[in-house]
Structures are given as structure tokens and as C-alpha cells.
Design a protein around this motif. Structure first.
Motif, PDB file in Angstrom:
ATOM      1  N   UNK A   1      90.865  50.034 -21.178  1.00 42.67           N
ATOM      2  CA  UNK A   1      89.703  49.478 -21.872  1.00 42.67           C
ATOM      3  C   UNK A   1      88.412  49.910 -21.182  1.00 42.67           C
ATOM      4  N   UNK A   2      88.419  49.914 -19.849  1.00 37.52           N
ATOM      5  CA  UNK A   2      87.222  50.337 -19.107  1.00 37.52           C
ATOM      6  C   UNK A   2      86.877  51.785 -19.432  1.00 37.52           C
ATOM      7  N   UNK A   3      87.889  52.643 -19.527  1.00 36.54           N
ATOM      8  CA  UNK A   3      87.648  54.042 -19.863  1.00 36.54           C
ATOM      9  C   UNK A   3      87.089  54.181 -21.276  1.00 36.54           C
TER      10      UNK A   3
ATOM     11  N   UNK B   1      78.791  50.074 -15.720  1.00 30.48           N
ATOM     12  CA  UNK B   1      78.868  48.613 -15.755  1.00 30.48           C
ATOM     13  C   UNK B   1      79.480  48.147 -17.073  1.00 30.48           C
ATOM     14  N   UNK B   2      79.141  48.824 -18.155  1.00 30.86           N
ATOM     15  CA  UNK B   2      79.703  48.451 -19.455  1.00 30.86           C
ATOM     16  C   UNK B   2      81.222  48.607 -19.439  1.00 30.86           C
ATOM     17  N   UNK B   3      81.695  49.706 -18.859  1.00 32.30           N
ATOM     18  CA  UNK B   3      83.126  49.921 -18.777  1.00 32.30           C
ATOM     19  C   UNK B   3      83.817  48.892 -17.909  1.00 32.30           C
ATOM     20  N   UNK B   4      83.174  48.534 -16.779  1.00 36.38           N
ATOM     21  CA  UNK B   4      83.752  47.542 -15.879  1.00 36.38           C
ATOM     22  C   UNK B   4      83.864  46.181 -16.556  1.00 36.38           C
ATOM     23  N   UNK B   5      82.800  45.763 -17.258  1.00 35.69           N
ATOM     24  CA  UNK B   5      82.825  44.485 -17.969  1.00 35.69           C
ATOM     25  C   UNK B   5      83.881  44.513 -19.067  1.00 35.69           C
ATOM     26  N   UNK B   6      83.938  45.628 -19.794  1.00 36.86           N
ATOM     27  CA  UNK B   6      84.957  45.758 -20.828  1.00 36.86           C
ATOM     28  C   UNK B   6      86.355  45.690 -20.256  1.00 36.86           C
TER      29      UNK B   6
ATOM     30  N   UNK C   1      80.147  53.460 -24.862  1.00 41.32           N
ATOM     31  CA  UNK C   1      78.809  52.865 -24.785  1.00 41.32           C
ATOM     32  C   UNK C   1      78.256  52.783 -23.360  1.00 41.32           C
ATOM     33  N   UNK C   2      78.961  53.362 -22.398  1.00 38.73           N
ATOM     34  CA  UNK C   2      78.516  53.271 -21.009  1.00 38.73           C
ATOM     35  C   UNK C   2      77.188  53.962 -20.779  1.00 38.73           C
ATOM     36  N   UNK C   3      76.231  53.232 -20.271  1.00 42.19           N
ATOM     37  CA  UNK C   3      74.902  53.797 -20.013  1.00 42.19           C
ATOM     38  C   UNK C   3      74.451  53.576 -18.564  1.00 42.19           C
ATOM     39  N   UNK C   4      74.878  52.494 -17.966  1.00 43.66           N
ATOM     40  CA  UNK C   4      74.411  52.145 -16.626  1.00 43.66           C
ATOM     41  C   UNK C   4      75.521  52.429 -15.608  1.00 43.66           C
ATOM     42  N   UNK C   5      75.221  53.326 -14.674  1.00 47.73           N
ATOM     43  CA  UNK C   5      76.231  53.740 -13.699  1.00 47.73           C
ATOM     44  C   UNK C   5      76.567  52.604 -12.744  1.00 47.73           C
TER      45      UNK C   5
END
Length: 275
Positions: free
Chosen positions: A159-161, A182-187, A167-171
Motif C-alpha cells: 500500500x505504501x508503494x 509521507x503520503x506512502x508511509x501514512x497509506x 500521490x506521493x509528493x513530500x519526501x
């Protein structure tokens, strides 16, 4: 991608067979992982050369495998229980630090990597985390708990990938792992919550829905941190992968970076929830 799929097709049945065999299978797989992981760490300490120090081989290569072996033996011999685990880990960690110190005595400064202490700490971490696998599988519903740890970690990573690419924008940690966001980590954490609740229900593991959800969130965070920790070690060693054992995936440490801390989390969650 084809190579990765072929590797997974070969590796997944081996892992499932080990889980089905319970303690003997998991102990053998864990010790093997410790041996291979130790060799990978030794190579990262001295990149670009075939030389290896005998003291470092004993402590780095044998260390993780030895910790896993001791845990498996103590479980099979009835010497280890949840209440004894904290004392056992404290003793083992003290011994690991002692081995690290004595192994470097007498070596000239030119023969040392000035940052090599990070590898010793990582070796102790790998060994301690792997030691939880044979202990975990010996608990009630041990096979289901191992699957919970592995499948939830897989869900978190997947899911993180997907979210990160979409939609990942913020490293998250650009200097360590530039592709993570951060978006991937939260996801991934959200995926871990959903996966843990679903797996808990499917396997009838004795966690409540709330406990399973919290556990899934913790597994998500721990998995991400474990991944970043291993990536940081590789950055220090200036290597892309920890090894080449698994075609298309890298080394054994590349595949276990998120799994091994999650094994420890599931073990302690099970022990504490039964108190």
C-alpha cells in the motif's frame, strides 16, 4: 519485474513450508537468514574487497544466527517463556556489545572502517529481532501469528508503494531513501490497520478488533522505520543492495528489513495482551 515474480514464486512456498513445520522449520529458516545476513553485513563493512577478518566473521556472521539458534533451543527445551524473555534479551544484548568491543581490539586504525560501529549495532538488532521468530511460532496460534506479522508487513509495503507512486509528493527521508514519501508511509499504516483486522478475523487470532487495529498501525510504523534503518546502513556502506541472493530483490536483509522488527512487535503484543 519477471525476475522478481520468479523469485517470489520460489521463495513464498519455502516460507510457507517453514511456517507449516512450526518450530523446526522457522528455526532453520531463521538461522539461515542470520547466517546470510551476517555475511552481507560483513561485506558492507569492507566494500570492494574480498578480505574478511576472522573475529568479525565470528561475531557478525555467526552473531545473528547464534541468537536465533539459542532462542530456538530454549523454546524447544522448555526453558523460555514470555516472562523470561526480557532477561534473556538483556543478557544477549550485553554479550553482543562485549563481542563487538573485543573483536576490534588489536586492529590498527587503518584496517578499520571509522563508521563500523553502526554495523555492529545493526548486527545485534538483526540477531535480537530474528530470535523472536522461533519464540513467536511456539506460542498458541503461533503459525497464525507468524502469518499475521508477514502478511501485514507485505500489505504495509504494498500500500505504501502504491500510494507513494500515485500521490506521493513530500519526501519522508530524502537523504536515506529518496523514493519514500509521507503520503506512502501514512497509506502503509492505514493498510496495516485494515490488513491486521482482516487477518485476525480470518485466522481467528485471539485479538479484539481494536487491539488488531492498533497492532496493525504499530506494525506499519515499525515496518517503515525498519526499512529506513536498513537503507541508512546501506547508505553508510555506499551500496545499493545488501546482497544478490534473491534475483530482482537484492539480499536477505533487503527482504527482511521490515519483517524482522514486526516479528518482535507481534510477539510482545501477544505476550502483553495475554497478561
Amino acid at each position: 519485474m519477471r525476475i522478481r515474480i520468479i523469485s517470489a514464486t520460489v521463495g513464498i512456498p519455502i516460507v510457507l513450508l517453514a511456517i507449516w513445520l512450526e518450530l523446526p522449520g522457522i528455526a532453520a529458516l531463521t538461522v539461515l537468514a542470520g547466517l546470510v545476513g551476517g555475511f552481507e553485513l560483513d561485506r558492507m563493512m569492507r566494500p570492494g574487497t574480498s578480505r574478511t577478518g576472522s573475529s568479525r566473521i565470528v561475531s557478525l556472521v555467526m552473531g545473528p544466527a547464534l541468537l536465533a539458534s539459542i532462542a530456538a533451543w530454549m523454546v524447544s527445551d522448555g526453558r523460555l517463556s514470555g516472562d523470561q524473555m526480557p532477561i534473556f534479551l538483556a543478557i544477549v544484548f550485553a554479550l553482543a556489545v562485549l563481542v563487538r568491543g573485543t573483536a576490534t581490539l588489536g586492529r590498527s586504525s587503518s584496517d578499520r572502517n571509522p563508521n563500523e560501529w553502526v554495523y555492529w549495532v545493526f548486527a545485534a538488532y538483526v540477531g535480537l529481532a530474528l530470535a523472536h521468530a522461533p519464540v513467536l511460532v511456539s506460542l498458541d496460534s503461533g503459525r497464525e501469528l507468524i502469518l499475521l506479522a508477514i502478511l501485514t508487513t507485505f500489505a504495509v509495503d504494498s500500500v505504501a508503494l502504491f500510494v507513494g507512486v500515485s500521490i506521493g509528493r513530500h519526501r519522508l527521508a530524502p537523504s536515506i531513501s529518496p523514493k519514500k514519501s509521507w503520503e506512502g508511509a501514512v497509506g502503509g499504516v492505514v493498510g496495516g490497520v485494515i490488513a491486521a483486522i482482516a487477518i485476525d478475523a480470518a485466522f481467528d487470532i485471539p485479538f479484539s478488533v481494536v487491539t488488531a487495529g492498533i497492532l496493525g498501525a504499530v506494525l506499519g510504523v515499525t515496518g517503515v522505520v525498519g526499512d529506513l534503518y536498513e537503507s541508512w546502513i546501506k547508505r553508510r556502506a555506499d551500496v545499493k543492495d545488501s546482497g544478490t541472493l534473491i534475483p530482482g530483490h537484492g539480499g536477505i536483509l533487503d527482504r527482511l528489513d521490515s519483517v524482522i522488527p514486526d516479528l518482535a512487535v507481534v510477539y510482545w503484543a501477544t505476550v502483553w495482551s495475554s497478561l
